[in-house]
Scaffold this active site. Structure first.
Site, PDB file in Angstrom:
ATOM      1  N   SER A   1      -9.604   2.138   2.806  1.00  0.00           N
ATOM      2  CA  SER A   1      -8.676   3.521   1.888  1.00  0.00           C
ATOM      3  C   SER A   1      -7.957   2.053   1.346  1.00  0.00           C
ATOM      4  CB  SER A   1      -7.662   3.819   2.647  1.00  0.00           C
ATOM      5  OG  SER A   1      -7.227   3.419   4.158  1.00  0.00           O
TER       6      SER A   1
ATOM      7  N   LYS B   1       0.805  -1.121  -0.202  1.00  0.00           N
ATOM      8  CA  LYS B   1      -0.115  -0.101   0.174  1.00  0.00           C
ATOM      9  C   LYS B   1       1.124   1.041   0.096  1.00  0.00           C
ATOM     10  CE  LYS B   1      -3.577   2.219   2.431  1.00  0.00           C
ATOM     11  NZ  LYS B   1      -4.373   2.222   3.822  1.00  0.00           N
TER      12      LYS B   1
ATOM     13  N   SER C   1      -9.966  -0.241   6.824  1.00  0.00           N
ATOM     14  CA  SER C   1      -9.206   0.515   6.358  1.00  0.00           C
ATOM     15  C   SER C   1      -8.991  -1.505   5.172  1.00  0.00           C
ATOM     16  CB  SER C   1      -8.310   1.214   5.626  1.00  0.00           C
ATOM     17  OG  SER C   1      -9.799   2.460   5.567  1.00  0.00           O
TER      18      SER C   1
HETATM   19  N1  GLN Z   1     -13.305   5.464   6.561  1.00  0.00           N
HETATM   20  C1  GLN Z   1     -12.426   5.042   7.665  1.00  0.00           C
HETATM   21  C2  GLN Z   1     -12.283   6.229   8.038  1.00  0.00           C
HETATM   22  O1  GLN Z   1     -12.906   7.472   6.344  1.00  0.00           O
HETATM   23  C3  GLN Z   1     -11.348   4.512   7.829  1.00  0.00           C
HETATM   24  C4  GLN Z   1     -10.273   4.777   6.866  1.00  0.00           C
HETATM   25  C5  GLN Z   1      -9.467   4.170   7.731  1.00  0.00           C
HETATM   26  O2  GLN Z   1      -9.101   2.713   7.722  1.00  0.00           O
HETATM   27  N2  GLN Z   1      -7.775   3.760   7.139  1.00  0.00           N
HETATM   28  O3  GLN Z   1     -11.830   7.403   8.403  1.00  0.00           O
END
Ligand code: GLN
Length: 484
Positions: free
Chosen positions: A151, A76, A175
């Site tokens: 994400s 990632k 995410s």
């Molecule tokens: N969707 C959540 C956010 O927007 C979690 C994102 C994540 O786990 N990096 O913060």
């Protein structure tokens, strides 16, 4: 040629059926052929991959045996990789070449894995759909007009389409698990502190945790073995006795007590997702697990508490991008203030700015007690709910996401709707617990995931349950037809 799991490829490497170089070439060719449809990679690193593969082939030729040796993976783009562009999905870091490598990646490299490239992601990991990336949205390989989740949507889409056999993700509020569910793969969010955060670009430091994403639980266990461990450069990483997460995979689950939180099966859960999760639970019951209804009474407070704590921490973490030391700098600033404000205005996208503003607000002198302090107290209540639950059950199960993958653009205009995508995953981060998502079914050609949540440092048990589930089901072996 069959596209194997990591474990399968490893066997073939040692059978001299294929070399690490050929394996890297195979996946690089797939990226070349298919990624234009998905946009799952921000940067592909063929030269480095072949160099690493050759090095692995030399180690194998000398008789070395190691579970990750010679196997291709995608990283990632939130993990710093020395000499390779590391963007975090942001214009702010569009041209940033990391001067060092994140510990988690370094450990995988030392274990002999071969990096294919860096995967697309929501900007600074803020999002649930991968649409906030400066490098464009990622498409769901199962249905191109749907999102892959976020994400870590690039990693999830790449693994689902077999553009890489495995990848890393990070999980601040869901995410790893939510995109794993949306793309029909397995993803593990480890206990907070298991995996070093050094070199993993910070979003919300008390919640962020890196982890593996792969097709099977077994592959996730292999990756996790390489990623974990205390790190003197991350004071929140935890010293634990060395564990082999693959060792207990085959153990039976007879007598295992699985808690089903009432709050995870109520309003807002798509009935088709519920049906999939119910039949997945029946598979576990068949294997001898006992299903017990439990309650996590403060569940409804997890999204609101998270959207105070996470923005607060991000507003502080992202203060470092000031146009001075690294990252985007605006053209010909008039003065220092202009340099700061214009560099940040140009470098960050809308969602990141929204979070910085919320975070700055909840931390400000007049509102700190009302919001930030309150959210921290709620966080404790949420952790206590889990503590009580784990006094009665061994693991907790439920849906990973309340719905199937949604269409691109469907929630872009309504951030709160988007935030609710993580309603079942966020509490796990607030409590610092481990969780994973396993492919549990398919509804209208879209994958559905089941979430398993464990007590602190109980990843081995979660992986065991997931592996047992995967002995009786083949959802994790399915791949979207267009990428065969
Ligand atoms: N969707 C959540 C956010 O927007 C979690 C994102 C994540 O786990 N990096 O913060």
């Amino acid at each position: 040629m069959t596209l194997e799991t990591l474990a399968g490829w490893s066997r073939r490497l040692y059978a001299r059926d294929i070399s690490s170089r050929e394996l890297a070439e195979l996946y690089l060719a797939r990226i070349d052929r298919f990624d234009a449809q998905l946009n799952s990679f921000i940067t592909v690193t063929p030269e480095l991959a072949l160099e690493a593969a050759d090095a692995a082939d030399r180690r194998i030729a000398k008789g070395e045996r190691a579970p990750l040796l010679g196997l291709p993976v995608a990283q990632k783009d939130i993990f710093c990789t020395e000499g390779v562009r590391t963007t975090c999905g942001s214009r702010m870091l569009e041209g940033f070449i990391a001067p060092y490598t994140a510990t988690a990646v370094e450990r995988m490299n030392l274990a002999g894995s071969v990096m294919l490239g860096k995967t697309n992601m929501d900007e600074f990991a803020m999002g649930s759909s991968n649409e906030t990336s400066h490098f464009g949205a990622v498409r769901n390989p199962w249905k191109p007009d749907c999102v892959p989740g976020g994400s870590s949507g690039g990693s999830a889409a790449a693994v689902a389409a077999r553009l890489a056999p495995a990848a890393t993700g990070t999980d601040t509020g869901g995410s790893i698990r939510q995109p794993a569910a949306f793309c029909g793969i397995t993803g593990v969010k480890p206990t907070y502190g298991r995996v070093s955060r050094y070199g993993m670009i910070a979003f919300a430091s008390s919640l962020d945790q890196g982890g593996p994403m792969a097709t099977s639980a077994e592959d996730c266990a292999i990756l996790l073995n390489a990623m974990v461990g205390a790190d003197s450069r991350d004071s929140t990483s935890v010293e634990r006795p060395r564990e082999d997460f693959t060792a207990g995979l085959s153990e039976g689950i007879r007598g295992l007590r699985i808690g089903l939180p009432r709050e995870f099966f109520g309003d807002g859960l798509d009935p088709s997702v519920r049906a999939v999760v119910d039949s997945a639970l029946a598979v576990l019951r068949e294997r001898g697990a006992e299903l017990v209804e439990i309650t996590l009474p403060n569940s409804s407070l997890s999204v609101p508490a998270y959207y105070v704590v996470a923005p607060a921490e991000c507003s502080s973490n992202l203060a470092r991008y000031d146009g001075v030391r690294f990252g985007h700098r605006c053209e010909s600033p008039r003065d220092l203030m202009d340099l700061y404000t214009r560099s940040r205005a140009e470098g960050f996208g809308a969602e990141v700015k929204r979070r910085i503003m919320i975070g700055t607000y909840v931390l400000s002198a007049g509102y700190y007690d009302a919001y930030y302090l309150k959210a921290q107290k709620v966080r404790r209540l949420i952790a206590n709910d889990f503590r009580q639950a784990f006094a009665q059950v061994d693991v907790i199960a439920g849906p990973t996401s309340p719905e199937v993958p949604f269409r691109l653009g469907a929630k872009s205009a309504d951030p709160v709707k988007m935030y609710l995508s993580d309603i079942y995953t966020i509490a796990v981060n607030l409590a610092g617990l481990p969780g994973l998502s396993v492919p549990a079914g398919i509804v209208g050609n879209l994958p559905v995931g089941m979430q398993l949540i464990g007590n602190y440092f109980d990843e081995a048990r979660l992986l065991n349950v997931a592996h047992q589930f995967q002995q009786d089901t083949d959802w994790h072996t399915r791949m979207p037809a267009a990428f065969a």
